[in-house]
Write an enzyme that holds these catalytic residues in place. Structure first.
Site, PDB file in Angstrom:
ATOM      1  N   CYS A  52     -23.115 -20.660 -33.110  1.00 39.54           N
ATOM      2  CA  CYS A  52     -24.413 -20.007 -32.866  1.00 39.54           C
ATOM      3  C   CYS A  52     -25.030 -19.496 -34.168  1.00 39.54           C
ATOM      4  O   CYS A  52     -24.338 -18.969 -35.035  1.00 39.54           O
ATOM      5  CB  CYS A  52     -24.228 -18.861 -31.883  1.00 39.54           C
ATOM      6  SG  CYS A  52     -25.767 -18.065 -31.413  1.00 39.54           S
ATOM      7  N   CYS A  56     -24.949 -11.593 -34.359  1.00 36.74           N
ATOM      8  CA  CYS A  56     -24.419 -10.486 -33.553  1.00 36.74           C
ATOM      9  C   CYS A  56     -23.018 -10.131 -34.073  1.00 36.74           C
ATOM     10  O   CYS A  56     -22.111 -10.972 -34.015  1.00 36.74           O
ATOM     11  CB  CYS A  56     -24.363 -10.889 -32.080  1.00 36.74           C
ATOM     12  SG  CYS A  56     -25.902 -11.676 -31.517  1.00 36.74           S
ATOM     13  N   CYS A  59     -19.656 -10.901 -32.110  1.00 37.62           N
ATOM     14  CA  CYS A  59     -19.471 -12.149 -31.369  1.00 37.62           C
ATOM     15  C   CYS A  59     -18.579 -13.194 -32.050  1.00 37.62           C
ATOM     16  O   CYS A  59     -18.755 -13.525 -33.218  1.00 37.62           O
ATOM     17  CB  CYS A  59     -20.823 -12.768 -31.046  1.00 37.62           C
ATOM     18  SG  CYS A  59     -20.680 -14.168 -29.914  1.00 37.62           S
ATOM     19  N   CYS A  96     -21.714 -17.686 -13.714  1.00 34.14           N
ATOM     20  CA  CYS A  96     -22.622 -17.462 -14.843  1.00 34.14           C
ATOM     21  C   CYS A  96     -22.364 -18.501 -15.927  1.00 34.14           C
ATOM     22  O   CYS A  96     -21.243 -18.643 -16.422  1.00 34.14           O
ATOM     23  CB  CYS A  96     -22.416 -16.050 -15.380  1.00 34.14           C
ATOM     24  SG  CYS A  96     -23.504 -15.682 -16.768  1.00 34.14           S
ATOM     25  N   CYS A 128     -26.179 -17.722 -12.261  1.00 31.11           N
ATOM     26  CA  CYS A 128     -26.765 -16.924 -13.332  1.00 31.11           C
ATOM     27  C   CYS A 128     -26.636 -17.753 -14.607  1.00 31.11           C
ATOM     28  O   CYS A 128     -25.702 -18.536 -14.749  1.00 31.11           O
ATOM     29  CB  CYS A 128     -25.978 -15.620 -13.456  1.00 31.11           C
ATOM     30  SG  CYS A 128     -26.530 -14.559 -14.800  1.00 31.11           S
ATOM     31  N   CYS A 188     -30.371  -9.598 -15.023  1.00 33.82           N
ATOM     32  CA  CYS A 188     -29.051  -9.063 -15.353  1.00 33.82           C
ATOM     33  C   CYS A 188     -29.119  -8.598 -16.792  1.00 33.82           C
ATOM     34  O   CYS A 188     -29.301  -9.411 -17.707  1.00 33.82           O
ATOM     35  CB  CYS A 188     -27.986 -10.152 -15.185  1.00 33.82           C
ATOM     36  SG  CYS A 188     -26.350  -9.625 -15.739  1.00 33.82           S
ATOM     37  N   ARG A 260     -21.475  -4.079 -13.376  1.00 39.81           N
ATOM     38  CA  ARG A 260     -20.378  -5.037 -13.548  1.00 39.81           C
ATOM     39  C   ARG A 260     -19.425  -4.603 -14.660  1.00 39.81           C
ATOM     40  O   ARG A 260     -19.840  -4.459 -15.803  1.00 39.81           O
ATOM     41  CB  ARG A 260     -20.954  -6.433 -13.842  1.00 39.81           C
ATOM     42  CG  ARG A 260     -21.936  -6.873 -12.764  1.00 39.81           C
ATOM     43  CD  ARG A 260     -22.324  -8.327 -12.882  1.00 39.81           C
ATOM     44  NE  ARG A 260     -23.453  -8.618 -12.000  1.00 39.81           N
ATOM     45  CZ  ARG A 260     -23.352  -8.964 -10.711  1.00 39.81           C
ATOM     46  NH1 ARG A 260     -22.169  -9.087 -10.159  1.00 39.81           N
ATOM     47  NH2 ARG A 260     -24.435  -9.195  -9.982  1.00 39.81           N
TER      48      ARG A 260
HETATM   49  N1  SAM Z   1     -26.090 -16.263 -26.468  1.00 37.74           N
HETATM   50  C1  SAM Z   1     -26.574 -15.536 -25.376  1.00 37.74           C
HETATM   51  C2  SAM Z   1     -27.071 -14.189 -25.754  1.00 37.74           C
HETATM   52  O1  SAM Z   1     -26.587 -13.611 -26.716  1.00 37.74           O
HETATM   53  O2  SAM Z   1     -27.947 -13.661 -25.042  1.00 37.74           O
HETATM   54  C3  SAM Z   1     -25.591 -15.410 -24.230  1.00 37.74           C
HETATM   55  C4  SAM Z   1     -24.117 -15.203 -24.435  1.00 37.74           C
HETATM   56  S1  SAM Z   1     -23.618 -13.643 -25.096  1.00 37.74           S
HETATM   57  C5  SAM Z   1     -21.948 -13.995 -25.527  1.00 37.74           C
HETATM   58  C6  SAM Z   1     -23.579 -12.549 -23.713  1.00 37.74           C
HETATM   59  C7  SAM Z   1     -23.189 -11.090 -23.930  1.00 37.74           C
HETATM   60  O3  SAM Z   1     -21.769 -10.973 -24.031  1.00 37.74           O
HETATM   61  C8  SAM Z   1     -23.677 -10.383 -25.170  1.00 37.74           C
HETATM   62  O4  SAM Z   1     -24.997  -9.950 -25.040  1.00 37.74           O
HETATM   63  C9  SAM Z   1     -22.728  -9.201 -25.260  1.00 37.74           C
HETATM   64  O5  SAM Z   1     -23.238  -8.099 -24.549  1.00 37.74           O
HETATM   65  C10 SAM Z   1     -21.447  -9.726 -24.601  1.00 37.74           C
HETATM   66  N2  SAM Z   1     -20.372  -9.912 -25.590  1.00 37.74           N
HETATM   67  C11 SAM Z   1     -20.267 -10.913 -26.481  1.00 37.74           C
HETATM   68  N3  SAM Z   1     -19.173 -10.766 -27.251  1.00 37.74           N
HETATM   69  C12 SAM Z   1     -18.553  -9.632 -26.848  1.00 37.74           C
HETATM   70  C13 SAM Z   1     -17.366  -8.937 -27.263  1.00 37.74           C
HETATM   71  N4  SAM Z   1     -16.628  -9.365 -28.266  1.00 37.74           N
HETATM   72  N5  SAM Z   1     -17.030  -7.815 -26.609  1.00 37.74           N
HETATM   73  C14 SAM Z   1     -17.791  -7.373 -25.585  1.00 37.74           C
HETATM   74  N6  SAM Z   1     -18.915  -7.972 -25.165  1.00 37.74           N
HETATM   75  C15 SAM Z   1     -19.307  -9.085 -25.771  1.00 37.74           C
HETATM   76  C1  DTB Z   2     -21.972  -9.911 -20.167  1.00 38.72           C
HETATM   77  O1  DTB Z   2     -22.610  -8.864 -20.343  1.00 38.72           O
HETATM   78  N1  DTB Z   2     -20.666 -10.056 -20.391  1.00 38.72           N
HETATM   79  C2  DTB Z   2     -20.248 -11.410 -20.180  1.00 38.72           C
HETATM   80  C3  DTB Z   2     -21.546 -12.074 -19.631  1.00 38.72           C
HETATM   81  N2  DTB Z   2     -22.515 -11.041 -19.752  1.00 38.72           N
HETATM   82  C4  DTB Z   2     -22.059 -13.324 -20.235  1.00 38.72           C
HETATM   83  C5  DTB Z   2     -19.723 -12.040 -21.417  1.00 38.72           C
HETATM   84  C6  DTB Z   2     -18.612 -11.266 -22.062  1.00 38.72           C
HETATM   85  C7  DTB Z   2     -18.172 -12.016 -23.266  1.00 38.72           C
HETATM   86  C8  DTB Z   2     -16.933 -11.455 -23.849  1.00 38.72           C
HETATM   87  C9  DTB Z   2     -16.545 -12.080 -25.127  1.00 38.72           C
HETATM   88  C10 DTB Z   2     -16.123 -13.517 -25.066  1.00 38.72           C
HETATM   89  O2  DTB Z   2     -15.555 -14.001 -24.068  1.00 38.72           O
HETATM   90  O3  DTB Z   2     -16.323 -14.184 -26.076  1.00 38.72           O
HETATM   91 FE1  SF4 Z   3     -24.994 -16.208 -30.346  1.00 36.63          FE
HETATM   92 FE2  SF4 Z   3     -22.952 -14.649 -29.682  1.00 36.63          FE
HETATM   93 FE3  SF4 Z   3     -25.239 -13.539 -30.411  1.00 36.63          FE
HETATM   94 FE4  SF4 Z   3     -25.108 -14.838 -28.041  1.00 36.63          FE
HETATM   95  S1  SF4 Z   3     -24.000 -12.965 -28.610  1.00 36.63           S
HETATM   96  S2  SF4 Z   3     -26.716 -15.004 -29.579  1.00 36.63           S
HETATM   97  S3  SF4 Z   3     -23.627 -16.451 -28.579  1.00 36.63           S
HETATM   98  S4  SF4 Z   3     -23.896 -14.808 -31.709  1.00 36.63           S
END
Ligand code: SAM
Ligand code: DTB
Ligand code: SF4
Length: 320
Positions: A52, A56, A59, A96, A128, A188, A260
């Site tokens: 990506c 963030c 992530c 989702c 979703c 959501c 959730r």
């Molecule tokens: N790329 C899309 C976006 O960022 O909107 C969708 C996927 S993103 C992984 C969805 C959500 O997962 C993020 O907004 C964040 O709140 C959560 N998330 C991602 N990595 C995480 C982590 N290491 N620990 C907890 N929550 C996480």
């Molecule tokens: C949300 O708020 N939590 C979920 C879903 N929306 C997409 C994702 C959590 C991701 C946790 C980190 C991972 O699995 O990489």
């Molecule tokens: Fe990309 Fe992760 Fe940010 Fe979603 S949360 S936009 S997958 S870097």
């Protein structure tokens, strides 16, 4: 009963209440709107993992950091459907689909997603998607395909956001959320705790979410899973009490919303999870993986349902 004018100080004093009093209060509100013995099981499918462009800091999928997650090709439609069927057979009523994209592009892959949405919707499951930013036209296409909800998190307060992500703005997130609402898709939207934010940031996020009219139907609360290689890889876990407080204040201010208990459940004991459910969380993700990070295994969750005498919540149920 449903308010959209919660003030920061009001929410902050709720957050700071003696914890048992706070839990009692949110549990009472929860019972007025929901059957407290019901928990919705959801399942995540990462249809496009890693690589990506966004930065963030939490992530595993950002290409800016070196993590153990390797970019994967777009998942095959048949494989996605198989996963959805298997999740349904285990009791999930919501699926989702996630992709590591900054935004949706009108592409062959988007067309494939529309097909997947159509098929999963026909299975009687809530579908979703969380595919990054989108515009009104794309939202409408998803709605027409049968999309039930779109996940797009604000993650933290407007003030603290820049410390977490610099490649897009809070304003961008709000714009996508309004396109989703415009298309009549269920919203959501939630956040993460444990990013180094202050209690004030958590409360401010909840204030922003509760100012939406209508409230987001679904509010995921994530506890940061520190991912090695990301800037937040060494962050200390926030206490379970902070997680419970966040859930409780979210439930009191948005009583009809599904709260959730999302990322960060893997390391929690049954007793800790029970307090989250008592405080108003009424949904979990099932399956051994979230998007990339580990989750509880199915046996553990089955045991949890048995111990707490919980019932799976059916799909498309709207709170009273
Ligand atoms: N790329 C899309 C976006 O960022 O909107 C969708 C996927 S993103 C992984 C969805 C959500 O997962 C993020 O907004 C964040 O709140 C959560 N998330 C991602 N990595 C995480 C982590 N290491 N620990 C907890 N929550 C996480
Ligand atoms: C949300 O708020 N939590 C979920 C879903 N929306 C997409 C994702 C959590 C991701 C946790 C980190 C991972 O699995 O990489
Ligand atoms: Fe990309 Fe992760 Fe940010 Fe979603 S949360 S936009 S997958 S870097």
């Amino acid at each position: 009963m449903i308010r959209h004018d919660w003030e920061k100080d009001e929410l902050l004093s709720l957050y700071k209440m003696p914890i048992l009093e706070l839990i009692f209060k949110s549990a009472t509100v929860h019972r007025q709107f929901n059957n407290p013995s019901e928990l919705q099981m959801c399942h995540l499918i990462s249809i496009k993992t890693g690589g990506c462009s966004e930065d963030c800091k939490y992530c595993s999928q950002s290409s800016r950091y070196t993590t153990s997650v390797k970019a994967q090709p777009f998942m095959k439609i048949e494989e996605v459907i198989k996963r959805a069927e298997s999740a349904k057979s285990k009791g999930a009523t919501r699926v989702c689909l996630g992709s590591a994209w900054r935004q949706i592009r009108d592409s062959k892959q988007f067309d494939e997603i529309l097909k997947i949405v159509k098929t999963i919707d026909k299975m009687g499951l809530e579908v979703c998607c969380t595919l990054g930013m989108l515009n009104e036209d794309q939202a409408k296409k998803l709605k027409d395909a049968g999309l039930y909800a779109y996940n797009h998190n604000l993650d933290t307060s407007d003030k603290y956001y820049k410390q977490i992500i610099t490649s897009r703005s809070y304003e961008d997130r709000l714009k996508t959320l309004s396109a989703v609402r415009e298309a009549n898709i269920s919203v959501c939207c939630g956040g993460i705790i444990g990013l180094g934010e202050k209690v004030e940031d958590r409360v401010r996020l909840i204030q922003t979410l509760s100012s939406f009219n209508p409230h987001p139907e679904s509010v995921p609360i994530n506890r940061l899973i520190p991912i090695k290689g990301t800037p937040f890889g060494e962050k200390k876990q926030v206490s379970i009490w902070d997680l419970i407080r966040t859930i409780a204040v979210a439930k009191i201010s948005m009583p009809r919303s599904m709260i959730r208990l999302s990322a960060g459940r893997e390391k929690m004991t049954s007793a800790e999870q029970s307090l989250c459910f008592l405080a108003g969380a009424n949904s979990i993700f099932i399956g051994e993986k979230l998007l990339t990070a580990p989750n509880k295994n199915l046996d553990q969750d089955e045991e949890l349902f048995k111990t707490l005498d919980l019932q799976p919540r059916r799909s498309f149920k709207v709170p009273s």
